[in-house]
Motif scaffolding. Sequence first.
Motif, PDB file in Angstrom:
ATOM      1  N   CYS A 132      55.384 -13.613  26.100  1.00 23.96           N
ATOM      2  CA  CYS A 132      54.777 -14.317  26.465  1.00 23.96           C
ATOM      3  C   CYS A 132      55.074 -15.933  27.373  1.00 23.96           C
ATOM      4  O   CYS A 132      54.904 -15.875  28.805  1.00 23.96           O
ATOM      5  CB  CYS A 132      53.489 -15.409  26.169  1.00 23.96           C
ATOM      6  N   LEU A 133      56.360 -16.453  26.810  1.00 19.77           N
ATOM      7  CA  LEU A 133      56.978 -17.372  27.534  1.00 19.77           C
ATOM      8  C   LEU A 133      57.118 -16.709  28.988  1.00 19.77           C
ATOM      9  O   LEU A 133      58.290 -17.190  29.844  1.00 19.77           O
ATOM     10  CB  LEU A 133      57.713 -18.563  26.533  1.00 19.77           C
ATOM     11  N   ASN A 134      58.735 -15.867  28.493  1.00 16.92           N
ATOM     12  CA  ASN A 134      59.105 -14.453  29.208  1.00 16.92           C
ATOM     13  C   ASN A 134      58.756 -14.175  30.319  1.00 16.92           C
ATOM     14  O   ASN A 134      59.457 -14.383  31.274  1.00 16.92           O
ATOM     15  CB  ASN A 134      60.148 -13.864  28.607  1.00 16.92           C
ATOM     16  N   GLU A 135      56.966 -14.261  30.212  1.00 15.67           N
ATOM     17  CA  GLU A 135      56.639 -14.254  31.659  1.00 15.67           C
ATOM     18  C   GLU A 135      56.551 -15.531  32.863  1.00 15.67           C
ATOM     19  O   GLU A 135      55.815 -14.758  33.430  1.00 15.67           O
ATOM     20  CB  GLU A 135      54.828 -13.204  31.719  1.00 15.67           C
ATOM     21  N   LEU A 136      56.441 -16.400  31.849  1.00 13.94           N
ATOM     22  CA  LEU A 136      56.420 -17.294  32.993  1.00 13.94           C
ATOM     23  C   LEU A 136      57.009 -17.644  33.930  1.00 13.94           C
ATOM     24  O   LEU A 136      58.424 -17.490  33.723  1.00 13.94           O
ATOM     25  CB  LEU A 136      55.971 -19.099  32.418  1.00 13.94           C
ATOM     26  N   ASP A 137      57.257 -18.577  34.378  1.00 16.16           N
ATOM     27  CA  ASP A 137      58.815 -19.072  35.797  1.00 16.16           C
ATOM     28  C   ASP A 137      59.335 -19.681  35.017  1.00 16.16           C
ATOM     29  O   ASP A 137      59.294 -20.298  33.701  1.00 16.16           O
ATOM     30  CB  ASP A 137      58.165 -19.441  36.999  1.00 16.16           C
ATOM     31  N   ALA A 138      60.990 -19.654  35.191  1.00 19.58           N
ATOM     32  CA  ALA A 138      61.740 -19.388  34.338  1.00 19.58           C
ATOM     33  C   ALA A 138      61.326 -21.528  34.274  1.00 19.58           C
ATOM     34  O   ALA A 138      61.560 -22.155  33.371  1.00 19.58           O
ATOM     35  CB  ALA A 138      63.000 -19.541  35.304  1.00 19.58           C
TER      36      ALA A 138
END
Length: 185
Positions: A132-138
Amino acid sequence: MASSLTRDELADALGRVADGDRAAFRVVYDATSAKLFGVVLRILGDRQTAEDVLQDVYVTVWSRAGGFDAGRASPITWLATIARNRAIDRLRTRKPVSRAAPVEVLETVADEAETPAEAVEAASERNRLNGCLNELDARASDAIRTAFFDGETYETLAARAGVPLGTMKSWIRRGLLRLRQCLER
């Protein structure tokens, strides 16, 4: 473990804690203490200090449960924020201490390693959170990881990124909202 209660059940228990319900407080503690201890321990790096801070966290939960608003944050996010803030407060006030202990102490230390089932469950939760964190913008992902996993303050993150504090808080808040949506799927 927190996974044994739904978000609504945990929010309901916090509401009862606000009314002084000790049984509800026990439910909240049993459901969240392992997760919050992990948050505090990761920031502090010292088991005994983390245990002390965790006690402070639950004293705060008991006295401030009435301030929990399910419309603003999930119960575990609210609790983790209290834990994170208490741990950072302790970091700011503690003096460097020697961590060396005599070798003889090792004979009396209990093995507190996770059971294989707990390790698999924890790995699964970590993978889900990382996904889920990887789906957020960097920008949001990095800010959330650094604030909540490394214990950096919002002020430090804002200075590092060269943005106003309010901007950093907005990035993190919006990122946490998107993260919550992902985790609820």
